[in-house]
Design a protein around this motif. Sequence first.
Motif, PDB file in Angstrom:
ATOM      1  N   PHE A  30       3.322  -2.947  -5.611  1.00 34.38           N
ATOM      2  CA  PHE A  30       2.907  -1.632  -6.088  1.00 34.38           C
ATOM      3  C   PHE A  30       2.746  -1.663  -7.601  1.00 34.38           C
ATOM      4  O   PHE A  30       3.603  -2.185  -8.321  1.00 34.38           O
ATOM      5  CB  PHE A  30       3.927  -0.561  -5.690  1.00 34.38           C
ATOM      6  N   THR A  31       1.649  -1.087  -8.072  1.00 29.39           N
ATOM      7  CA  THR A  31       1.357  -1.169  -9.503  1.00 29.39           C
ATOM      8  C   THR A  31       0.557   0.040  -9.961  1.00 29.39           C
ATOM      9  O   THR A  31       0.228   0.926  -9.166  1.00 29.39           O
ATOM     10  CB  THR A  31       0.597  -2.479  -9.815  1.00 29.39           C
ATOM     11  N   ALA A  32       0.244   0.061 -11.244  1.00 26.73           N
ATOM     12  CA  ALA A  32      -0.457   1.198 -11.828  1.00 26.73           C
ATOM     13  C   ALA A  32      -1.887   1.271 -11.318  1.00 26.73           C
ATOM     14  O   ALA A  32      -2.580   0.263 -11.192  1.00 26.73           O
ATOM     15  CB  ALA A  32      -0.464   1.085 -13.352  1.00 26.73           C
ATOM     16  N   GLU A  33      -2.314   2.504 -11.016  1.00 27.64           N
ATOM     17  CA  GLU A  33      -3.709   2.760 -10.720  1.00 27.64           C
ATOM     18  C   GLU A  33      -4.140   3.840 -11.708  1.00 27.64           C
ATOM     19  O   GLU A  33      -3.768   3.796 -12.878  1.00 27.64           O
ATOM     20  CB  GLU A  33      -3.893   3.164  -9.255  1.00 27.64           C
ATOM     21  N   ASP A  50       2.449  -3.370 -15.042  1.00 25.70           N
ATOM     22  CA  ASP A  50       1.203  -3.867 -15.606  1.00 25.70           C
ATOM     23  C   ASP A  50       0.344  -4.445 -14.487  1.00 25.70           C
ATOM     24  O   ASP A  50       0.757  -5.384 -13.790  1.00 25.70           O
ATOM     25  CB  ASP A  50       1.498  -4.939 -16.655  1.00 25.70           C
ATOM     26  N   ARG A  51      -0.867  -3.918 -14.328  1.00 26.46           N
ATOM     27  CA  ARG A  51      -1.681  -4.312 -13.176  1.00 26.46           C
ATOM     28  C   ARG A  51      -2.071  -5.795 -13.210  1.00 26.46           C
ATOM     29  O   ARG A  51      -1.948  -6.482 -12.180  1.00 26.46           O
ATOM     30  CB  ARG A  51      -2.913  -3.413 -13.066  1.00 26.46           C
ATOM     31  N   PRO A  52      -2.541  -6.342 -14.327  1.00 20.63           N
ATOM     32  CA  PRO A  52      -2.817  -7.786 -14.343  1.00 20.63           C
ATOM     33  C   PRO A  52      -1.587  -8.626 -14.002  1.00 20.63           C
ATOM     34  O   PRO A  52      -1.697  -9.648 -13.314  1.00 20.63           O
ATOM     35  CB  PRO A  52      -3.294  -8.041 -15.773  1.00 20.63           C
ATOM     36  N   SER A  53      -0.412  -8.197 -14.457  1.00 19.67           N
ATOM     37  CA  SER A  53       0.809  -8.932 -14.129  1.00 19.67           C
ATOM     38  C   SER A  53       1.119  -8.834 -12.641  1.00 19.67           C
ATOM     39  O   SER A  53       1.612  -9.796 -12.036  1.00 19.67           O
ATOM     40  CB  SER A  53       1.982  -8.389 -14.940  1.00 19.67           C
ATOM     41  N   ALA A  54       0.832  -7.683 -12.051  1.00 19.28           N
ATOM     42  CA  ALA A  54       1.064  -7.519 -10.614  1.00 19.28           C
ATOM     43  C   ALA A  54       0.173  -8.468  -9.817  1.00 19.28           C
ATOM     44  O   ALA A  54       0.610  -9.091  -8.834  1.00 19.28           O
ATOM     45  CB  ALA A  54       0.796  -6.071 -10.216  1.00 19.28           C
ATOM     46  N   ILE A  55      -1.097  -8.582 -10.235  1.00 20.70           N
ATOM     47  CA  ILE A  55      -2.015  -9.497  -9.556  1.00 20.70           C
ATOM     48  C   ILE A  55      -1.561 -10.939  -9.748  1.00 20.70           C
ATOM     49  O   ILE A  55      -1.575 -11.743  -8.807  1.00 20.70           O
ATOM     50  CB  ILE A  55      -3.451  -9.274 -10.076  1.00 20.70           C
ATOM     51  N   ALA A  56      -1.136 -11.250 -10.961  1.00 20.10           N
ATOM     52  CA  ALA A  56      -0.649 -12.607 -11.238  1.00 20.10           C
ATOM     53  C   ALA A  56       0.567 -12.927 -10.371  1.00 20.10           C
ATOM     54  O   ALA A  56       0.693 -14.042  -9.838  1.00 20.10           O
ATOM     55  CB  ALA A  56      -0.304 -12.745 -12.713  1.00 20.10           C
ATOM     56  N   ASN A  57       1.463 -11.976 -10.209  1.00 18.44           N
ATOM     57  CA  ASN A  57       2.637 -12.178  -9.363  1.00 18.44           C
ATOM     58  C   ASN A  57       2.222 -12.524  -7.937  1.00 18.44           C
ATOM     59  O   ASN A  57       2.795 -13.417  -7.306  1.00 18.44           O
ATOM     60  CB  ASN A  57       3.496 -10.911  -9.388  1.00 18.44           C
ATOM     61  N   ALA A  58       1.205 -11.800  -7.418  1.00 18.38           N
ATOM     62  CA  ALA A  58       0.732 -12.061  -6.057  1.00 18.38           C
ATOM     63  C   ALA A  58       0.131 -13.457  -5.951  1.00 18.38           C
ATOM     64  O   ALA A  58       0.328 -14.161  -4.942  1.00 18.38           O
ATOM     65  CB  ALA A  58      -0.292 -11.001  -5.660  1.00 18.38           C
ATOM     66  N   VAL A  59      -0.597 -13.883  -6.989  1.00 18.89           N
ATOM     67  CA  VAL A  59      -1.206 -15.214  -6.979  1.00 18.89           C
ATOM     68  C   VAL A  59      -0.125 -16.299  -6.997  1.00 18.89           C
ATOM     69  O   VAL A  59      -0.167 -17.257  -6.201  1.00 18.89           O
ATOM     70  CB  VAL A  59      -2.156 -15.384  -8.183  1.00 18.89           C
ATOM     71  N   TYR A  60       0.851 -16.162  -7.887  1.00 17.72           N
ATOM     72  CA  TYR A  60       1.906 -17.190  -7.983  1.00 17.72           C
ATOM     73  C   TYR A  60       2.731 -17.245  -6.701  1.00 17.72           C
ATOM     74  O   TYR A  60       3.139 -18.319  -6.252  1.00 17.72           O
ATOM     75  CB  TYR A  60       2.808 -16.905  -9.187  1.00 17.72           C
ATOM     76  N   ASP A  61       2.955 -16.081  -6.098  1.00 15.86           N
ATOM     77  CA  ASP A  61       3.696 -16.055  -4.838  1.00 15.86           C
ATOM     78  C   ASP A  61       2.909 -16.760  -3.733  1.00 15.86           C
ATOM     79  O   ASP A  61       3.479 -17.489  -2.924  1.00 15.86           O
ATOM     80  CB  ASP A  61       3.978 -14.606  -4.444  1.00 15.86           C
ATOM     81  N   PHE A  76       3.606   6.219 -13.677  1.00 19.28           N
ATOM     82  CA  PHE A  76       3.261   5.273 -12.621  1.00 19.28           C
ATOM     83  C   PHE A  76       4.492   4.918 -11.792  1.00 19.28           C
ATOM     84  O   PHE A  76       4.402   4.712 -10.573  1.00 19.28           O
ATOM     85  CB  PHE A  76       2.656   3.996 -13.228  1.00 19.28           C
ATOM     86  N   ILE A  77       5.642   4.837 -12.448  1.00 18.30           N
ATOM     87  CA  ILE A  77       6.847   4.413 -11.738  1.00 18.30           C
ATOM     88  C   ILE A  77       7.199   5.400 -10.633  1.00 18.30           C
ATOM     89  O   ILE A  77       7.673   5.015  -9.562  1.00 18.30           O
ATOM     90  CB  ILE A  77       8.036   4.225 -12.714  1.00 18.30           C
ATOM     91  N   ASP A  78       6.941   6.695 -10.867  1.00 22.98           N
ATOM     92  CA  ASP A  78       7.230   7.694  -9.839  1.00 22.98           C
ATOM     93  C   ASP A  78       6.345   7.489  -8.620  1.00 22.98           C
ATOM     94  O   ASP A  78       6.796   7.578  -7.472  1.00 22.98           O
ATOM     95  CB  ASP A  78       7.029   9.104 -10.397  1.00 22.98           C
ATOM     96  N   ILE A  79       5.063   7.211  -8.868  1.00 22.21           N
ATOM     97  CA  ILE A  79       4.128   6.998  -7.756  1.00 22.21           C
ATOM     98  C   ILE A  79       4.495   5.734  -6.992  1.00 22.21           C
ATOM     99  O   ILE A  79       4.568   5.723  -5.755  1.00 22.21           O
ATOM    100  CB  ILE A  79       2.687   6.906  -8.291  1.00 22.21           C
ATOM    101  N   CYS A  80       4.752   4.672  -7.720  1.00 24.39           N
ATOM    102  CA  CYS A  80       5.054   3.399  -7.072  1.00 24.39           C
ATOM    103  C   CYS A  80       6.371   3.446  -6.298  1.00 24.39           C
ATOM    104  O   CYS A  80       6.476   2.916  -5.185  1.00 24.39           O
ATOM    105  CB  CYS A  80       5.098   2.277  -8.103  1.00 24.39           C
ATOM    106  N   SER A  85      -1.722   4.225  -6.393  1.00 24.15           N
ATOM    107  CA  SER A  85      -2.416   5.411  -5.906  1.00 24.15           C
ATOM    108  C   SER A  85      -2.654   6.328  -7.092  1.00 24.15           C
ATOM    109  O   SER A  85      -1.925   6.279  -8.101  1.00 24.15           O
ATOM    110  CB  SER A  85      -1.610   6.125  -4.818  1.00 24.15           C
ATOM    111  N   ALA A  86      -3.682   7.150  -6.973  1.00 27.28           N
ATOM    112  CA  ALA A  86      -4.054   8.026  -8.081  1.00 27.28           C
ATOM    113  C   ALA A  86      -2.976   9.061  -8.355  1.00 27.28           C
ATOM    114  O   ALA A  86      -2.279   9.515  -7.442  1.00 27.28           O
ATOM    115  CB  ALA A  86      -5.373   8.712  -7.772  1.00 27.28           C
ATOM    116  N   GLY A  87      -2.862   9.426  -9.607  1.00 26.41           N
ATOM    117  CA  GLY A  87      -1.901  10.458  -9.994  1.00 26.41           C
ATOM    118  C   GLY A  87      -2.493  11.847  -9.942  1.00 26.41           C
ATOM    119  O   GLY A  87      -3.711  12.030 -10.049  1.00 26.41           O
ATOM    120  N   ASN A  88      -1.646  12.837  -9.743  1.00 22.67           N
ATOM    121  CA  ASN A  88      -2.002  14.246  -9.819  1.00 22.67           C
ATOM    122  C   ASN A  88      -2.923  14.725  -8.697  1.00 22.67           C
ATOM    123  O   ASN A  88      -3.428  15.848  -8.749  1.00 22.67           O
ATOM    124  CB  ASN A  88      -2.663  14.593 -11.169  1.00 22.67           C
ATOM    125  N   LYS A  89      -3.178  13.894  -7.694  1.00 24.21           N
ATOM    126  CA  LYS A  89      -4.069  14.328  -6.611  1.00 24.21           C
ATOM    127  C   LYS A  89      -3.855  13.448  -5.387  1.00 24.21           C
ATOM    128  O   LYS A  89      -3.192  12.408  -5.450  1.00 24.21           O
ATOM    129  CB  LYS A  89      -5.532  14.252  -7.050  1.00 24.21           C
TER     130      LYS A  89
END
Length: 533
Positions: free
Chosen positions: A433-436, A466-477, A443-447, A408-412
């Motif tokens: 949950f990952t960086a946006e 890391d957003r690409p790593s988060a997507i990769a995790n979802a794919v491997y899962d 990012f860790i506070d938001i997530c 989710s976006a930060g500061n708003k």
Amino acid sequence: MALTLATATELLKRHHLLREIVQGDIWTMDASRIPHSDRSFDSVTYDTRQVAPGSLLFCKGRFKAEYLEGIDDRGLAAYVAQTDYSAVTAVPGLVVNDVRKAMSLLSSEFYGRPQDELTVVGITGTKGKTTTTYFTQAVLNAASHGKAALFSSVDNCLDGRTYEESDLTTPESMDAFRMMRTAVDNGMRYLVMEVSSQAYKVDRVYGLTFDVGAFLNFSPDHISEIEHPTFEDYFYCKRQIVANSRAVVLGEEIDHADIVVEDAATAGVPVSRFVLGDATDADHAAVIALPVDESHGTYRMASRDTEGAVTDLGEYHLALDGDFNYRNAAAAVAISLAAGVGADDAAALHAMEPVRVAGRMEQFHDTQSNTLAIVDYAHNHASVTALLDFVEDRFADRDPRITLVTGSAGNKAYDRRQEIVEAAQHRISNFVFTAEDTDTEPFIDICMEMKGYVTDPEVRSTVIDDRPSAIANAVYDARAHADRFNVLLLIGKGDERWIKDHHKHVPFEGDDRVIQRLFGLADGDADSRAAEL
């Protein structure tokens, strides 16, 4: 008419914005007391770095007097500000009550009021603005033989065919009028533009009247100290499009629609409506979209004129999947009819069917497993709910195992964080949950905040920075659960090639390209329709 100090003064007076003209010891409301007040400005800018001989400078935002040091030597002709800067510059200053409103009015005049040479369509709403804008431009482009321009949160198009990435949903007023002038010079007859609530909050469209204004839908969003402090303020800003339009197109599903209709009545603005499906008040709608085959995304459209005569507009089969996109299509038809396209112009009205919008409902099928990935800009309760409704409607018989990759976006828009989780948690198997666009918030506070809203014990959740790593995790899962049909929903970023971090756009591969790479697909190899998988 050229913009001069004298003409600028008179325009600001008419709008009750001018406080005084200041130059040295001269304080006056009479521009003729200022030397060369009839000399035309050569350029307008709100960036001191762009000041050149003959420039009119707008001192907006967090402007500091020190920005003007030495600027007279660069040929500054005058400035517009809410503060007297005569201590640091010898040029005349137009001191105003609101510099943003002044900038919009004066920019329009500088560029020769290009809006008067266009049919201008403004589209607002909590969700669907971008897609509806693209659909409407496609129709108007077809009706006018390629003479429709576009301002959107994704791209701007000033010649009916060339699209360039945009920075803001609604451009700064000066940039908007400059681009309108370019569009007119390119022979454009129409302009379709997204109008955000912030556009009214910070006067980016001040003084601009839309030939057609559309209010698609409304739900809570953008509530924060730097956007809208309350739900009421958000709604009020959205409603401003009504009084600033010559005709209004209104979605049937808007909460508190009565006050929007009251706004229109007070302003003397005619209202037409659009509706999807079997709404109880469809009899009052100007455009109706009725499902023919929902599983394959086919709807039939019909229009109703002011005399009640109904015209069958035929069946529509969009390249963009999702029932909500047929609602956007119904809106685009209603808007186009209000803008002057004939109900009998089938070729123009159907021109939206092949339209795709980068980063919206883009679907990819894994070459190594029974997995579908959908990349979308969904970022709040309403859009996440609509996305999950689509998955349920299309794939319920396949019992999908759903993973949502989100941040989710930060500061708003702090309310989005809980709303995204609440919209999804009882309908999915996993959160990642990952960086946006975390901006200055870690990012860790938001997530971790979002993870804390997960209360369903049956739903797994993890945080990967890391957003690409988060997507990769979802794919491997998903591949590890190849006995199930997996659906990965990658939301919030679409095809954006950057992530906002500390007020800067940091290069980012893009969710669509990450998933293409992981799935072993060629660039651009997105499935057009999940139902065909």
